[in-house]
Design a protein around this motif. Structure first.
Motif, mmCIF file in Angstrom:
data_model
loop_
_atom_site.group_PDB
_atom_site.id
_atom_site.type_symbol
_atom_site.label_atom_id
_atom_site.label_comp_id
_atom_site.label_asym_id
_atom_site.label_seq_id
_atom_site.Cartn_x
_atom_site.Cartn_y
_atom_site.Cartn_z
ATOM 1 N N ARG A 12 0.632 -1.095 -0.280
ATOM 2 C CA ARG A 12 -0.345 -0.111 0.080
ATOM 3 C C ARG A 12 0.954 1.365 -0.026
ATOM 4 O O ARG A 12 1.995 1.156 0.344
ATOM 5 N N THR A 13 0.647 2.257 -0.930
ATOM 6 C CA THR A 13 1.104 3.365 -0.743
ATOM 7 C C THR A 13 0.158 4.967 -0.224
ATOM 8 O O THR A 13 0.264 5.957 -0.733
ATOM 9 N N LEU A 14 -1.217 3.965 -0.639
ATOM 10 C CA LEU A 14 -1.957 5.180 -0.305
ATOM 11 C C LEU A 14 -2.478 5.962 1.080
ATOM 12 O O LEU A 14 -2.640 4.636 1.535
ATOM 13 N N SER A 15 -2.111 7.018 1.482
ATOM 14 C CA SER A 15 -2.833 6.922 2.515
ATOM 15 C C SER A 15 -4.341 7.476 2.997
ATOM 16 O O SER A 15 -4.827 7.063 1.607
ATOM 17 N N LEU A 16 -4.962 6.855 4.643
ATOM 18 C CA LEU A 16 -6.555 7.569 3.963
ATOM 19 C C LEU A 16 -6.798 8.588 3.906
ATOM 20 O O LEU A 16 -8.126 8.372 2.616
ATOM 21 N N PRO A 17 -6.403 9.209 3.470
ATOM 22 C CA PRO A 17 -6.915 10.284 3.560
ATOM 23 C C PRO A 17 -7.047 10.516 1.517
ATOM 24 O O PRO A 17 -7.948 11.309 1.109
ATOM 25 N N GLU A 18 -5.926 10.125 1.044
ATOM 26 C CA GLU A 18 -5.050 9.846 -0.671
ATOM 27 C C GLU A 18 -6.604 8.521 -0.819
ATOM 28 O O GLU A 18 -7.693 9.564 -1.349
ATOM 29 N N GLU A 19 -6.691 7.892 0.271
ATOM 30 C CA GLU A 19 -8.449 6.949 -0.234
ATOM 31 C C GLU A 19 -10.381 7.730 0.062
ATOM 32 O O GLU A 19 -10.648 7.208 -0.694
ATOM 33 N N LEU A 68 3.756 11.618 19.309
ATOM 34 C CA LEU A 68 4.907 9.629 20.147
ATOM 35 C C LEU A 68 6.205 9.852 18.771
ATOM 36 O O LEU A 68 7.168 9.509 19.604
ATOM 37 N N ASP A 69 5.895 10.145 18.134
ATOM 38 C CA ASP A 69 6.660 10.289 16.314
ATOM 39 C C ASP A 69 7.098 11.618 16.007
ATOM 40 O O ASP A 69 5.712 11.229 15.316
ATOM 41 N N GLU A 70 7.536 12.427 15.126
ATOM 42 C CA GLU A 70 7.228 13.918 15.077
ATOM 43 C C GLU A 70 8.329 13.766 13.802
ATOM 44 O O GLU A 70 8.336 14.177 13.001
ATOM 45 N N THR A 71 8.659 12.302 13.875
ATOM 46 C CA THR A 71 9.689 12.438 12.369
ATOM 47 C C THR A 71 9.089 12.135 11.197
ATOM 48 O O THR A 71 8.283 11.712 11.071
ATOM 49 N N PRO A 72 9.288 12.959 10.433
ATOM 50 C CA PRO A 72 8.487 12.993 8.226
ATOM 51 C C PRO A 72 8.066 11.834 8.146
ATOM 52 O O PRO A 72 8.842 11.274 8.252
ATOM 53 N N THR A 73 7.098 12.030 7.368
ATOM 54 C CA THR A 73 6.406 10.936 7.311
ATOM 55 C C THR A 73 7.025 10.799 5.571
ATOM 56 O O THR A 73 6.987 9.484 4.934
ATOM 57 N N GLY A 74 7.250 12.044 4.989
ATOM 58 C CA GLY A 74 7.348 12.272 3.643
ATOM 59 C C GLY A 74 5.704 12.413 2.786
ATOM 60 O O GLY A 74 6.223 12.451 1.888
ATOM 61 N N SER A 75 5.042 12.506 3.651
ATOM 62 C CA SER A 75 3.496 12.099 2.903
ATOM 63 C C SER A 75 3.311 13.662 3.544
ATOM 64 O O SER A 75 3.719 14.356 4.037
ATOM 65 N N LEU A 116 -2.101 12.508 -5.559
ATOM 66 C CA LEU A 116 -2.519 11.907 -6.185
ATOM 67 C C LEU A 116 -2.013 12.318 -7.562
ATOM 68 O O LEU A 116 -1.809 10.536 -8.141
ATOM 69 N N THR A 117 -1.332 12.961 -7.430
ATOM 70 C CA THR A 117 -0.972 13.483 -9.032
ATOM 71 C C THR A 117 0.390 13.252 -9.324
ATOM 72 O O THR A 117 1.001 12.340 -10.236
ATOM 73 N N SER A 118 1.642 13.388 -8.119
ATOM 74 C CA SER A 118 2.648 13.171 -8.257
ATOM 75 C C SER A 118 2.735 11.636 -8.496
ATOM 76 O O SER A 118 4.449 10.884 -8.585
ATOM 77 N N LEU A 119 1.683 10.852 -7.294
ATOM 78 C CA LEU A 119 2.194 9.021 -7.704
ATOM 79 C C LEU A 119 1.467 8.444 -8.622
ATOM 80 O O LEU A 119 1.612 7.147 -8.681
ATOM 81 N N SER A 139 -1.318 -0.205 -12.255
ATOM 82 C CA SER A 139 -0.024 -0.013 -11.766
ATOM 83 C C SER A 139 0.012 -1.382 -10.616
ATOM 84 O O SER A 139 -1.009 -1.487 -9.470
ATOM 85 N N GLU A 140 0.698 -1.611 -10.195
ATOM 86 C CA GLU A 140 0.575 -2.871 -8.965
ATOM 87 C C GLU A 140 1.233 -2.766 -8.158
ATOM 88 O O GLU A 140 1.051 -2.950 -6.569
ATOM 89 N N LEU A 141 1.203 -1.196 -7.332
ATOM 90 C CA LEU A 141 1.299 -0.432 -6.382
ATOM 91 C C LEU A 141 0.081 -0.139 -6.003
ATOM 92 O O LEU A 141 0.108 -0.140 -4.851
ATOM 93 N N PHE A 142 -1.073 -0.593 -6.532
ATOM 94 C CA PHE A 142 -1.888 -0.537 -5.527
ATOM 95 C C PHE A 142 -2.932 -1.651 -5.929
ATOM 96 O O PHE A 142 -3.525 -1.681 -5.894
ATOM 97 N N ALA A 143 -2.519 -3.242 -5.927
ATOM 98 C CA ALA A 143 -2.647 -4.067 -5.878
ATOM 99 C C ALA A 143 -4.161 -4.682 -7.280
ATOM 100 O O ALA A 143 -3.919 -4.230 -8.153
ATOM 101 N N GLY A 144 -5.578 -4.857 -6.604
ATOM 102 C CA GLY A 144 -6.053 -6.026 -7.871
ATOM 103 C C GLY A 144 -5.374 -6.951 -8.687
ATOM 104 O O GLY A 144 -4.214 -7.381 -7.720
#
Length: 268
Positions: A12-19, A68-75, A116-119, A139-144
């Motif tokens: 999975r590469t999509l976050s909950l807001p994106e879905e 708990l952890d403020e390390t950037p996620t990249g999103s 979503l555009t950049s992905l 795309s295999e990134l999104f399964a199916g």
């Protein structure tokens, strides 16, 4: 009863807001199902907090939300939320954060669409409408199974859980809980009485989802009426106006379409 699982759990590469945003896309029109702006903003804010909780960046319950952890996620959207929480000197509950973040809902939705555009999932077109990018369809990134589009994969997954008896993944419970709290499901699915009962059951299966959904629900009574970028209406062209076009009367269909597209946008 079987446990619902898909290949997406591993890739999975999509976050909950994106879905959540993709759930609202109407592929036939290129526009999004219209949801009241404040409701949508609260839902996106709740989805971002839930995603951070699932990634063990924050911990939340009915009473408090703890960083708990403020390390950037990249999103971009998740890092925006993390930064705001990290910069707050006092501890607050989920309701506070849903309201604070929802006030910046338009920016969060724009970041989600940009992501979503950049992905390579969505493509933007003049006329303020969107389509799935061609390479996202297989795309295999999104399964199916290689045939479904990204949106077709997300929607049937949620539909199967609501109309079936599988035990869902916690992420899916949160999506269902949030969109039900914001009264979004009726825009996407044709619900009957059994489905409504199933939704209520699923909405109480996850503590994180319930806590954030309650926070969203409490903020939905807010008098705010902010508009959302996803609430733009599909333009319409009166039949009389169409028939009066000189190119159409002369049988030059491409020229007529060019005229209409210039005035109404490429969505025509």
């Amino acid at each position: 009863m079987t446990i619902h699982s898909t290949e997406a759990a591993a890739t999975r590469t999509l976050s909950l807001p994106e879905e959540l945003v993709l759930m609202l896309l109407n592929e036939e029109s290129g526009y999004f199902h219209q949801v009241p702006g404040w409701s949508l903003n609260c839902a996106v804010a709740g989805a971002a907090l839930a995603e951070l909780s699932l990634q063990t960046r924050v911990d939340t319950d009915m009473e408090s939300l703890i960083l708990l952890d403020e390390t950037p996620t990249g999103s971009p959207i998740l890092d925006l939320v993390l930064l705001q929480i990290a910069n707050e000197t006092q501890q607050h509950n989920a309701q506070y954060w849903v309201e604070k973040l929802a006030s910046r809902g338009e920016m969060m939705i724009d970041l989600t669409l940009d992501r979503l555009t950049s992905l390579g999932v969505l493509e933007y077109h003049d006329g303020d409408f969107w389509t799935l990018a061609h390479r996202a369809r297989q795309s295999e990134l999104f399964a199916g199974d290689g045939e479904d589009t990204v949106v077709e994969f997300i929607k049937p997954r949620i539909e199967k859980l609501i109309f079936g008896d599988d035990i869902p993944h916690p992420r899916d419970i949160i999506i269902i809980t949030l969109i039900n709290t914001c009264d979004v499901l009726r825009f996407v699915l044709d619900l009957d009485e059994n489905a409504e009962q199933r939704i209520q059951l699923l909405s109480h299966m996850d503590l994180i989802g319930r806590a954030i959904a309650d926070a969203v629900a409490q903020n939905l009574v807010s008098p705010r009426s902010q508009a959302s970028p996803l609430t733009k209406s599909i333009p319409t062209l009166p039949l009389r106006r169409m028939l009066m076009n000189r190119h159409l009367r002369n049988g030059n269909i491409p020229a007529a379409f060019a005229d209409f597209a210039e005035e109404y946008g490429p969505v025509f």
